[in-house]
Structure formats: C-alpha cells, structure tokens
Design an enzyme around this catalytic site. Structure first.
Site, PDB file in Angstrom:
ATOM      1  N   GLU A 137      10.364  15.800  15.679  1.00 13.78           N
ATOM      2  CA  GLU A 137      10.712  15.690  14.262  1.00 13.78           C
ATOM      3  C   GLU A 137       9.878  16.683  13.451  1.00 13.78           C
ATOM      4  O   GLU A 137       8.647  16.644  13.496  1.00 13.78           O
ATOM      5  CB  GLU A 137      10.412  14.267  13.765  1.00 13.78           C
ATOM      6  CG  GLU A 137      10.796  14.048  12.307  1.00 13.78           C
ATOM      7  CD  GLU A 137      10.301  12.710  11.757  1.00 13.78           C
ATOM      8  OE1 GLU A 137       9.116  12.389  11.948  1.00 13.78           O
ATOM      9  OE2 GLU A 137      11.095  12.004  11.109  1.00 13.78           O
ATOM     10  N   CYS A 178      14.026  10.445   6.413  1.00 14.07           N
ATOM     11  CA  CYS A 178      13.875   9.938   7.779  1.00 14.07           C
ATOM     12  C   CYS A 178      15.138  10.092   8.613  1.00 14.07           C
ATOM     13  O   CYS A 178      15.074  10.373   9.800  1.00 14.07           O
ATOM     14  CB  CYS A 178      13.456   8.480   7.748  1.00 14.07           C
ATOM     15  SG  CYS A 178      14.619   7.444   6.854  1.00 14.07           S
ATOM     16  N   GLU A 215      10.052   0.794  10.486  1.00 11.71           N
ATOM     17  CA  GLU A 215      11.115   1.782  10.206  1.00 11.71           C
ATOM     18  C   GLU A 215      10.482   3.146  10.405  1.00 11.71           C
ATOM     19  O   GLU A 215       9.672   3.579   9.568  1.00 11.71           O
ATOM     20  CB  GLU A 215      11.616   1.634   8.763  1.00 11.71           C
ATOM     21  CG  GLU A 215      12.308   0.320   8.463  1.00 11.71           C
ATOM     22  CD  GLU A 215      13.683   0.228   9.092  1.00 11.71           C
ATOM     23  OE1 GLU A 215      14.207   1.246   9.562  1.00 11.71           O
ATOM     24  OE2 GLU A 215      14.212  -0.895   9.141  1.00 11.71           O
ATOM     25  N   LYS A 271       0.860  -1.188   0.000  1.00 18.92           N
ATOM     26  CA  LYS A 271       0.000   0.000   0.000  1.00 18.92           C
ATOM     27  C   LYS A 271       0.893   1.234   0.000  1.00 18.92           C
ATOM     28  O   LYS A 271       1.521   1.571   0.999  1.00 18.92           O
ATOM     29  CB  LYS A 271      -0.911   0.040   1.229  1.00 18.92           C
ATOM     30  CG  LYS A 271      -1.992   1.110   1.052  1.00 18.92           C
ATOM     31  CD  LYS A 271      -2.619   1.552   2.341  1.00 18.92           C
ATOM     32  CE  LYS A 271      -1.847   2.608   3.071  1.00 18.92           C
ATOM     33  NZ  LYS A 271      -1.665   3.878   2.321  1.00 18.92           N
TER      34      LYS A 271
HETATM   35  P1  NAD Z   1       2.619   8.121   8.045  1.00 23.92           P
HETATM   36  O1  NAD Z   1       2.925   7.338   9.248  1.00 23.92           O
HETATM   37  O2  NAD Z   1       1.618   9.205   8.124  1.00 23.92           O
HETATM   38  O3  NAD Z   1       2.112   7.158   6.861  1.00 23.92           O
HETATM   39  C1  NAD Z   1       2.891   6.075   6.398  1.00 23.92           C
HETATM   40  C2  NAD Z   1       1.976   5.073   5.722  1.00 23.92           C
HETATM   41  O4  NAD Z   1       1.124   4.491   6.712  1.00 23.92           O
HETATM   42  C3  NAD Z   1       1.053   5.652   4.652  1.00 23.92           C
HETATM   43  O5  NAD Z   1       0.968   4.738   3.576  1.00 23.92           O
HETATM   44  C4  NAD Z   1      -0.287   5.757   5.389  1.00 23.92           C
HETATM   45  O6  NAD Z   1      -1.398   5.694   4.525  1.00 23.92           O
HETATM   46  C5  NAD Z   1      -0.227   4.520   6.270  1.00 23.92           C
HETATM   47  N1  NAD Z   1      -1.073   4.545   7.464  1.00 23.92           N
HETATM   48  C6  NAD Z   1      -1.545   5.614   8.146  1.00 23.92           C
HETATM   49  N2  NAD Z   1      -2.256   5.205   9.225  1.00 23.92           N
HETATM   50  C7  NAD Z   1      -2.219   3.850   9.225  1.00 23.92           C
HETATM   51  C8  NAD Z   1      -2.751   2.844  10.085  1.00 23.92           C
HETATM   52  N3  NAD Z   1      -3.447   3.150  11.180  1.00 23.92           N
HETATM   53  N4  NAD Z   1      -2.499   1.548   9.788  1.00 23.92           N
HETATM   54  C9  NAD Z   1      -1.773   1.223   8.704  1.00 23.92           C
HETATM   55  N5  NAD Z   1      -1.261   2.120   7.842  1.00 23.92           N
HETATM   56  C10 NAD Z   1      -1.466   3.431   8.106  1.00 23.92           C
HETATM   57  O7  NAD Z   1       4.025   8.671   7.530  1.00 23.92           O
HETATM   58  P2  NAD Z   1       4.307   9.662   6.314  1.00 23.92           P
HETATM   59  O8  NAD Z   1       3.829  11.025   6.707  1.00 23.92           O
HETATM   60  O9  NAD Z   1       3.816   9.045   5.051  1.00 23.92           O
HETATM   61  O10 NAD Z   1       5.908   9.619   6.255  1.00 23.92           O
HETATM   62  C11 NAD Z   1       6.725  10.431   7.028  1.00 23.92           C
HETATM   63  C12 NAD Z   1       7.259   9.686   8.238  1.00 23.92           C
HETATM   64  O11 NAD Z   1       7.897   8.489   7.823  1.00 23.92           O
HETATM   65  C13 NAD Z   1       8.300  10.476   8.988  1.00 23.92           C
HETATM   66  O12 NAD Z   1       8.068  10.372  10.370  1.00 23.92           O
HETATM   67  C14 NAD Z   1       9.610   9.787   8.632  1.00 23.92           C
HETATM   68  O13 NAD Z   1      10.621   9.923   9.589  1.00 23.92           O
HETATM   69  C15 NAD Z   1       9.162   8.365   8.465  1.00 23.92           C
HETATM   70  N6  NAD Z   1      10.096   7.615   7.611  1.00 23.92           N
HETATM   71  C16 NAD Z   1      10.920   6.676   8.170  1.00 23.92           C
HETATM   72  C17 NAD Z   1      11.845   6.002   7.358  1.00 23.92           C
HETATM   73  C18 NAD Z   1      12.787   4.945   7.918  1.00 23.92           C
HETATM   74  O14 NAD Z   1      13.356   4.185   7.134  1.00 23.92           O
HETATM   75  N7  NAD Z   1      12.992   4.865   9.218  1.00 23.92           N
HETATM   76  C19 NAD Z   1      11.896   6.276   5.990  1.00 23.92           C
HETATM   77  C20 NAD Z   1      11.041   7.233   5.472  1.00 23.92           C
HETATM   78  C21 NAD Z   1      10.132   7.901   6.280  1.00 23.92           C
END
Ligand code: NAD
Length: 494
Positions: free
Chosen positions: A398, A302, A268, A194
């Site tokens: 963050e 990230c 992650e 997804k």
């Molecule tokens: P997010 O957590 O808002 O969303 C990530 C994904 O999760 C999306 O596809 C979203 O639709 C889905 N999602 C949302 N609620 C959910 C739920 N309850 N159950 C299952 N899926 C759900 O994150 P974002 O805003 O898309 O990305 C930014 C964040 O990601 C930042 O905090 C960043 O640090 C982190 N990030 C971490 C890494 C890593 O490798 N550690 C890499 C990239 C981004």
C-alpha cells in the site's frame, strides 16, 4: 488562483491553546509536551496540541465510565437520537469552520473537506441517530421438558458494551471519528476518542458541538497524543471495546494489546485494492472512476484502487486517457476551490510516497508523473505506473498515495488469481457490462466489498470492512450493532 479566506471562527479556534476534552470541558495542561500541527501545504505550524498525561487519560476513561453507568446506557433511546440529529445539524451549521480546520491539518482540498468531513459526517450521524429506537433482541422458545407443568420463555437483550476506545487516522479525521462515535453513542456506549496526532483539531471542535447539542458531560471525551497514548488507552482496564482504523502494522499491535486483556476489538485497516477491467469495460467510465476514487485526496483513501488489472487490448487506451486527464487537473493550495491535487497530508506520508516513487522508477515504468513538485509543502505528481509483474512492490504494498499501478492480463481466467494475489481484502471493483461475468466472479473475490462499475463509494446503509489483513468486523448497516452491544440471554420459568 486564490485561497478562500479563513473565517473569524477558524482564526479564533487556531489561536486557542488545545489539549483534551474531558467530562464536558476543555483541559489544558501547560506542562504537557506539545504536538505541533503542521499545514502540509506550506509546512507552517497552524496550532499546537498538548499530549494527554496519564492522569488525563485516566480521567477521560473515568468520565466515560461514570456517565455510561449513571446515565447514558439507560438514556431514553429516542432522546439519544434527538441529540445525535442535533449534533448533525450543528456540524452543518459550523461546516465552513470544520472544513477549513480540516484542510489546514490534512491538506484535503476544501471542496472535499466540505463534502466528506461536513456533509457526509452529518449524513452518517443521522443514519446512526435513526437506529437508536430500533435496537432490539429476540423472543425465543426453549425446548426444556416440563417436569411439573411449568413453562419456559426466553428473550435476548442488546446491551451497550460500555466504554469504547476509538482510535482514528488522519485521512478523514472527523468522518471516520463519526463512524465510530455515532455507532457507539447510538448503542448507548460512552466514548474516549483519540484522533491522529496530525489532525486533532476538528474532533476537539466536534466535542464542543456535542455538548452544545445536549450530549451529557463525560459521554464523549477526546484525548490527544501519538501511538503511546493510543496504546495506554487500549490497555486501560475500564475500556470494554476498541474500535480502530489505521494501518495494518498498527492494527496488528492494537489487536495484540487488546487481546492481552480480552478487550473486544474491531479493526478497519489498509489494503492494496484492485480495480479489474474486463475486456468489455467502458474505458471512459473507468477513467472517470479512477480519477474520482484513485487520486482523490492524493490517493490517501483506505479503499482507493491502487493496482489496476486491464485486458491487454485496452491498457494503452486506459493509461493514455487517464494520463491526459491527470495532466489537466490543477495542482496547488488545497484552500483554493479550483485545485484538484493538493499536498500529501504529512511528512512521514510524503517520505513514504517518495520512497515508492523511487521504487517505481527502478522496478516498473512510470508512464505519467512520478516526480516531487518543487514548492513548499508535501506535493508529488499524480502518477501512473506500468508494472510488468504482479509480484512487484508497487503491485503488492500500500502506497496510500496518488500512485496507481497498471498491469495487463490476457485471459479472463487469469483475473481472479491476480485479484486475490494479495494479503489484503478491503475493496475490489469489477468494470464490465457483462452482468453474468460479474455475478460469477463476485463470490470468488476475497474482499469485504465488491463494487461493479464504481469504486470506494461507502454508504451508511451498507456494511463496510475488510477480510484477510484488511481488518476484523464491519461498520455501518445494522452490522455495527453487533460490534457495540453485548447479547444478554434471559430464560424464565413460570
Ligand atoms: P496509523 O496506523 O499510523 O495510525 C492510526 C492511529 O493509530 C493514529 O491515531 C495513531 O496515533 C494510532 N496509533 C499508532 N500506534 C498505536 C498503537 N501502538 N496503539 C494504539 N494506537 C496507535 O495509520 P495512519 O497513518 O494514521 O492512517 C493511514 C492508514 O489507515 C492506511 O493504512 C489506511 O489504509 C488506513 N485506513 C483504513 C481505513 C478503513 O476504513 N479500513 C480508513 C482510513 C484509513
């Protein structure tokens, strides 16, 4: 300055209706609610994607389970690698289309989209392809007493866990997706992925390329939607493993949902990564490093450094040089090859960064930037903040934006406590030419990765992941094999 022209393939792809990719076919349900895909550089709708219905979600998991059981789990390992390598070739051959689609959805500069979403995606995929023929168990010698002359032998098998639910964020929609599906497919797992609701297009295109590469139907499926769709996917009883990348807040929910049915889960997550400059740090090198890693993709990375601790004697030199470099970097359309700073990727992210700029203005001192840029799209100035206290919001939360906070320290022995003063632990960099000092600090830094004289660089050969609230599990290296396979023990008497 001018934008690169959109290719005919991009225009044709944008004009198509978009939905799910299940059992090797695009599925478009015309009754489904549509998600508008917004170009963050001008706030115009570039495409729309249908949200997956419950039936489509179930069909995607059923396709993944069916292909896993009937075919992929026992597919010839060498042939699995050939398909993954072919997919990497196709990513490169269709690179400009993928890069432009990514830039239109994520606002990433076209140069970065070409580098990360295309070139690095292919690099990671080829790395995983190389592992398909090298996944193996162990031969073991049990110590059972022999009662009647019998002997014993034991071995372990590494078996693919089954259907993997991969959930990815919007900052590197294809490359992070490849990190998950490359690892899963190499191990013999099938996948339902997804993408983020903000950036679904490149993954839909990748699914088509995977079919062209020879990946059997049903092994890779894409479903679209927001958080609810993600939650429903994790809750599906036929999902064997969740691989999630995203924010800490969502990661905690994902972990709870997965744990309710004992579904294995790797996370992650985000962080508040530190760059720590020791007194002897090479300031010019650090300026180049912070520009390259703290502000790249508008800080929406990230592992990007967001808080910087600098010896008091070097702080003004560092922030002065960095401010001058930021002021010289062109801001504008991410489709313009000369532009360095484009927009933030979406409206919620823009609102979040605007909030932190306000906080910075009230509790810290803004040394450079700090303003919203008055033009269509989600543009803010790259910003340098000087913090007075390690507990300030900007030193703890963050922002995921181009907002770096700098604080001075006086004594070297303060530094470790400052670095570890965070609930997160994804990545930390130490900037020094004092090898002895760095080697003594590394074991005490609470962080999944420690870089020395560099930051954020991830490589497929080196495990990557977080400690504390930044995650559970590791991607890359050989570590991914533990995450996507189950160990089966076999004990024989003869
Ligand atoms: P997010 O957590 O808002 O969303 C990530 C994904 O999760 C999306 O596809 C979203 O639709 C889905 N999602 C949302 N609620 C959910 C739920 N309850 N159950 C299952 N899926 C759900 O994150 P974002 O805003 O898309 O990305 C930014 C964040 O990601 C930042 O905090 C960043 O640090 C982190 N990030 C971490 C890494 C890593 O490798 N550690 C890499 C990239 C981004």
């Amino acid at each position: 300055m001018s934008d690169v022209p959109l290719t005919a393939a991009v225009k044709a792809f944008l004009a198509r209706p978009h939905g799910q990719f299940i059992q090797g076919n695009a599925c478009i349900s015309h009754a489904a609610p549509l998600i508008d895909i917004i170009n963050p550089a001008n706030e115009e709708v570039v495409a729309a994607v249908a949200t997956a219905s419950r039936d489509e979600l179930n069909a995607a998991v059923a396709a993944a389970k069916g292909s896993f059981q009937s075919l992929w789990a026992n597919f010839n390992p060498y042939a699995r690698g050939v398909i993954l390598n072919k997919l990497a070739d196709l990513i490169e051959q269709n690179g400009e289309e993928i890069a432009q689609l990514d830039t239109l959805c994520s606002g990433k500069s076209i140069n970065l989209s070409r580098l990360f979403e295309v070139q690095q995606s292919a690099v990671f995929l080829r790395y995983f392809a190389g592992w398909t023929t090298k996944i193996s168990g162990q031969t073991l010698q049990p110590s059972f007493p022999s009662m009647a002359g019998e002997q014993y032998s034991a071995f372990t098998r590494r078996e693919p866990v089954g259907v993997v639910a991969a959930i990815v964020p919007w900052n590197f929609p294809l490359m992070i997706g490849i990190w998950k599906l490359g690892a899963a497919l190499a191990c013999g797992c099938s996948v339902v992925i997804k993408p983020s609701e903000f950036t679904p297009l490149t993954m839909l295109r990748l699914a088509e390329l995977a079919k062209e590469a020879g990946l059997p139907d049903g092994v890779l499926n894409v479903i679209n939607g927001g958080g609810d769709t993600g939650r429903q996917l994790i809750e599906h009883p036929d999902v064997a493993k969740v691989s999630f990348t995203g924010s800490v807040a969502t990661g905690k929910k994902v972990n709870m949902t997965a744990a309710a049915d004992l579904t294995r889960c790797t996370l992650e997550l985000g962080g508040k990564n530190t760059a720590a400059l020791l007194q002897d740090a090479d300031i010019d090198r650090a300026v180049a490093g912070l520009l390259q890693t703290g502000y790249i993709h508008q800080g929406q990375v990230c592992a990007a450094p967001e808080r910087v601790y600098v010896h008091a004697s070097r702080l003004d030199e560092l922030t002065g040089k960095l401010g001058a470099a930021l002021a010289a970097a062109p801001v504008g359309s991410p489709l313009d090859e000369r532009v360095v700073f484009g927009p933030l990727s979406n409206k919620p992210q823009f609102d979040k960064v605007c909030h932190y700029l306000q906080v910075a203005g009230s509790e810290s001192r803004i040394l450079s930037g700090g303003e919203v840029i008055d033009r269509p799209g989600y543009f803010v100035q790259p910003t340098i903040v000087r913090a007075a206290s390690a507990t300030e919001v900007l030193m703890q939360e963050e922002t995921f934006g181009p907002v770096l906070s700098f604080m001075s320290y006086d004594e070297d022995d303060e530094l470790l406590a400052l670095i570890n003063n965070t609930p997160y632990g994804l990545g930390t960099s130490l900037w020094t030419n004092n090898l002895s000092a760095a080697m003594r600090m590394i074991p005490q830094v609470e962080s999944g990765t420690v870089w020395v004289n560099m930051h954020t660089m991830v490589d497929p050969a080196v495990p990557f992941g977080g400690v504390k609230h930044s995650g559970i599990g590791r991607e890359f290296g050989s570590s991914f094999i533990d995450e996507y396979t189950e160990v089966k023990s076999v004990i024989m008497a003869y």
